[in-house]
Each structure stands twice: as structure tokens, then as C-alpha cells.
Design a protein around this motif. Sequence first.
Motif, PDB file in Angstrom:
ATOM      1  N   VAL A 150       0.842  -1.203   0.000  1.00  0.00           N
ATOM      2  CA  VAL A 150       0.000   0.000   0.000  1.00  0.00           C
ATOM      3  C   VAL A 150       0.875   1.251   0.000  1.00  0.00           C
ATOM      4  N   LYS A 151       1.905   1.257   0.822  1.00  0.00           N
ATOM      5  CA  LYS A 151       2.780   2.431   0.914  1.00  0.00           C
ATOM      6  C   LYS A 151       3.568   2.645  -0.371  1.00  0.00           C
ATOM      7  N   LEU A 152       4.028   1.564  -0.988  1.00  0.00           N
ATOM      8  CA  LEU A 152       4.759   1.709  -2.253  1.00  0.00           C
ATOM      9  C   LEU A 152       3.842   2.218  -3.368  1.00  0.00           C
ATOM     10  N   LEU A 153       2.607   1.738  -3.406  1.00  0.00           N
ATOM     11  CA  LEU A 153       1.657   2.240  -4.405  1.00  0.00           C
ATOM     12  C   LEU A 153       1.335   3.710  -4.150  1.00  0.00           C
ATOM     13  N   TYR A 154       1.210   4.087  -2.890  1.00  0.00           N
ATOM     14  CA  TYR A 154       0.991   5.490  -2.533  1.00  0.00           C
ATOM     15  C   TYR A 154       2.104   6.369  -3.114  1.00  0.00           C
ATOM     16  N   LEU A 155       3.332   5.942  -2.912  1.00  0.00           N
ATOM     17  CA  LEU A 155       4.467   6.720  -3.414  1.00  0.00           C
ATOM     18  C   LEU A 155       4.493   6.752  -4.942  1.00  0.00           C
ATOM     19  N   ALA A 156       4.278   5.626  -5.568  1.00  0.00           N
ATOM     20  CA  ALA A 156       4.306   5.570  -7.035  1.00  0.00           C
ATOM     21  C   ALA A 156       3.193   6.412  -7.643  1.00  0.00           C
ATOM     22  N   PHE A 157       1.992   6.297  -7.128  1.00  0.00           N
ATOM     23  CA  PHE A 157       0.865   6.999  -7.736  1.00  0.00           C
ATOM     24  C   PHE A 157       0.891   8.489  -7.440  1.00  0.00           C
ATOM     25  N   ASN A 158       1.458   8.875  -6.310  1.00  0.00           N
ATOM     26  CA  ASN A 158       1.597  10.306  -6.057  1.00  0.00           C
ATOM     27  C   ASN A 158       2.428  10.954  -7.164  1.00  0.00           C
ATOM     28  N   TRP A 159       3.517  10.318  -7.532  1.00  0.00           N
ATOM     29  CA  TRP A 159       4.347  10.930  -8.580  1.00  0.00           C
ATOM     30  C   TRP A 159       3.685  10.832  -9.944  1.00  0.00           C
ATOM     31  N   LEU A 160       2.961   9.773 -10.215  1.00  0.00           N
ATOM     32  CA  LEU A 160       2.221   9.670 -11.475  1.00  0.00           C
ATOM     33  C   LEU A 160       1.216  10.821 -11.583  1.00  0.00           C
ATOM     34  N   ILE A 161       0.555  11.130 -10.493  1.00  0.00           N
ATOM     35  CA  ILE A 161      -0.409  12.235 -10.478  1.00  0.00           C
ATOM     36  C   ILE A 161       0.307  13.566 -10.681  1.00  0.00           C
ATOM     37  N   VAL A 162       1.459  13.758 -10.040  1.00  0.00           N
ATOM     38  CA  VAL A 162       2.233  14.987 -10.236  1.00  0.00           C
ATOM     39  C   VAL A 162       2.585  15.144 -11.714  1.00  0.00           C
ATOM     40  N   GLU A 163       3.063  14.073 -12.344  1.00  0.00           N
ATOM     41  CA  GLU A 163       3.406  14.134 -13.773  1.00  0.00           C
ATOM     42  C   GLU A 163       2.185  14.531 -14.593  1.00  0.00           C
ATOM     43  N   GLN A 164       1.072  13.886 -14.307  1.00  0.00           N
ATOM     44  CA  GLN A 164      -0.139  14.134 -15.077  1.00  0.00           C
ATOM     45  C   GLN A 164      -0.616  15.575 -14.939  1.00  0.00           C
ATOM     46  N   LEU A 165      -0.530  16.134 -13.756  1.00  0.00           N
ATOM     47  CA  LEU A 165      -1.037  17.486 -13.526  1.00  0.00           C
ATOM     48  C   LEU A 165      -0.062  18.577 -13.947  1.00  0.00           C
ATOM     49  N   THR A 166       1.223  18.315 -13.833  1.00  0.00           N
ATOM     50  CA  THR A 166       2.190  19.369 -14.130  1.00  0.00           C
ATOM     51  C   THR A 166       2.773  19.261 -15.534  1.00  0.00           C
ATOM     52  N   LEU A 167       2.937  18.048 -16.030  1.00  0.00           N
ATOM     53  CA  LEU A 167       3.481  17.814 -17.379  1.00  0.00           C
ATOM     54  C   LEU A 167       2.624  16.751 -18.064  1.00  0.00           C
ATOM     55  N   PRO A 168       1.400  17.105 -18.438  1.00  0.00           N
ATOM     56  CA  PRO A 168       0.461  16.105 -18.934  1.00  0.00           C
ATOM     57  C   PRO A 168       0.883  15.396 -20.216  1.00  0.00           C
ATOM     58  N   GLY A 169       1.849  15.918 -20.930  1.00  0.00           N
ATOM     59  CA  GLY A 169       2.290  15.276 -22.155  1.00  0.00           C
ATOM     60  C   GLY A 169       3.304  14.167 -21.960  1.00  0.00           C
ATOM     61  N   VAL A 170       3.789  13.972 -20.735  1.00  0.00           N
ATOM     62  CA  VAL A 170       4.797  12.941 -20.489  1.00  0.00           C
ATOM     63  C   VAL A 170       4.218  11.547 -20.749  1.00  0.00           C
ATOM     64  N   PHE A 171       3.029  11.262 -20.232  1.00  0.00           N
ATOM     65  CA  PHE A 171       2.386   9.967 -20.435  1.00  0.00           C
ATOM     66  C   PHE A 171       1.026  10.179 -21.072  1.00  0.00           C
ATOM     67  N   SER A 172       0.730   9.384 -22.071  1.00  0.00           N
ATOM     68  CA  SER A 172      -0.602   9.421 -22.675  1.00  0.00           C
ATOM     69  C   SER A 172      -1.584   8.760 -21.703  1.00  0.00           C
ATOM     70  N   PRO A 173      -2.890   8.989 -21.886  1.00  0.00           N
ATOM     71  CA  PRO A 173      -3.866   8.303 -21.031  1.00  0.00           C
ATOM     72  C   PRO A 173      -3.716   6.775 -21.078  1.00  0.00           C
ATOM     73  N   ALA A 174      -3.415   6.241 -22.261  1.00  0.00           N
ATOM     74  CA  ALA A 174      -3.237   4.785 -22.369  1.00  0.00           C
ATOM     75  C   ALA A 174      -2.009   4.329 -21.576  1.00  0.00           C
ATOM     76  N   GLU A 175      -0.927   5.095 -21.645  1.00  0.00           N
ATOM     77  CA  GLU A 175       0.269   4.747 -20.867  1.00  0.00           C
ATOM     78  C   GLU A 175      -0.028   4.793 -19.377  1.00  0.00           C
ATOM     79  N   ARG A 176      -0.784   5.806 -18.964  1.00  0.00           N
ATOM     80  CA  ARG A 176      -1.141   5.915 -17.546  1.00  0.00           C
ATOM     81  C   ARG A 176      -1.923   4.688 -17.104  1.00  0.00           C
ATOM     82  N   GLU A 177      -2.880   4.256 -17.909  1.00  0.00           N
ATOM     83  CA  GLU A 177      -3.658   3.062 -17.587  1.00  0.00           C
ATOM     84  C   GLU A 177      -2.738   1.852 -17.437  1.00  0.00           C
ATOM     85  N   GLN A 178      -1.802   1.705 -18.350  1.00  0.00           N
ATOM     86  CA  GLN A 178      -0.870   0.575 -18.299  1.00  0.00           C
ATOM     87  C   GLN A 178       0.037   0.661 -17.070  1.00  0.00           C
ATOM     88  N   LEU A 179       0.471   1.872 -16.737  1.00  0.00           N
ATOM     89  CA  LEU A 179       1.359   2.037 -15.585  1.00  0.00           C
ATOM     90  C   LEU A 179       0.663   1.688 -14.271  1.00  0.00           C
TER      91      LEU A 179
END
Length: 190
Positions: A150-179
Motif C-alpha cells: 500500500v505504501k509503495l503504491l501510494y508513493l508511485a501513484f503520487n508521482w504519477l499524479i504529479v506528472e499528469q497534472l504538471t506535465l500532462p504530455g509525459v504519459f498518454s492516457p493509455a500509458e497511464r492506464e498501463q502504468l
Amino acid sequence: MARRNPERRAALVDAAIEVLAKEGARGLTFRAVDTEAAVPVGTASNYFANRDDLLTQAGARVYERLQPDEAATTRRPGASDRETYVMLMHELVDRISAFHSGYLALLELRLEATRRPDLRAVLTERVRADLDANVAFHLAAGLPGDETSVKLLYLAFNWLIVEQLTLPGVFSPAEREQLVAAAVDRIVRP
């Protein structure tokens, strides 16, 4: 003089969150909050003792607004398999990402917390309570994995959300789903 109208106070704190997201911590002034809340100039200063008080209350409020609503928690399936876990993690990432301004404000608040002990205490308490609630839910639901998962997923998804909100072009929606699915597969072990 502190005002006691809780609806007005909540509207002012919500306006502070919007100002933090748009202007950053340096742009957070009582006048900016008054303007965002569409209230007369001087209103915010009647509700908050000082800027630190406003920041601290914004820190608490953003976490209140990031919580899932009751409808979301009651529609969760009872299954404890991988597919359920992936669905829950997609729901989490989508819900937090949908409150774009709140999460950006939270990033500003976290930076401010390095300089403001009262704000640091509020954010530490809220994050710890959130983590504890997520671990308790995970264990009660019988989902695969353990507390560390749970804690590792918390850390991973927090940064995924930061990427999505601050640099939305880094990952496509499909890549985000896969990640999201890959994180569950690699971090969570039955």
C-alpha cells in the motif's frame, strides 16, 4: 475578530486552495482570497488570524476534499482479486487528478510546510491518517499484498499524479492506464 459563519469560512478556504493552485504560495494574500471568493475586501482577514492560519486551514481542507464520497466507497466490489485492485487504483488516480487545483495547491502547501511548523504538523497528521486508512481498508478488504505494498503504491501513484497534472504530455492516457496496472502487478504480491 474571527467570524463564525462556517459556510463562509469553507468558501474562503476553498478560494485559498484555488489561489494556491493558480498563483502559488507567494500569491496567497487575503485580498487574493477575497477576490477568488467574490466577497468584499477584508472578509478573509476577519476569518483568519494571519496568513499561516489560512495556509494551515487550506492544508486540512484540501485533504477533506480529496477523500472519496460515500457513493464511491459503497459501490466498491467485495472481491479481493487483482482486477479489483487495479480498478480501485484507477479510481484513486482519477479522483485525485480530477481535483486538479487541490492537488497543485497541496504541492505548494508541502513546499511551504518545510518552512512552517504548524502547517507541517497538519499535513503530516493528514497524510499519516490517510495512509493508515488506506492500509486498514486494504487489510479489511482482503486485497492481495501487505502494508508495504500500500505504501509503495501510494508513493508511485503520487508521482504519477504529479506528472499528469504538471506535465500532462509525459504519459498518454493509455500509458497511464498501463502504468497503474503494472504497478499493481509488480508491487502487490498475493
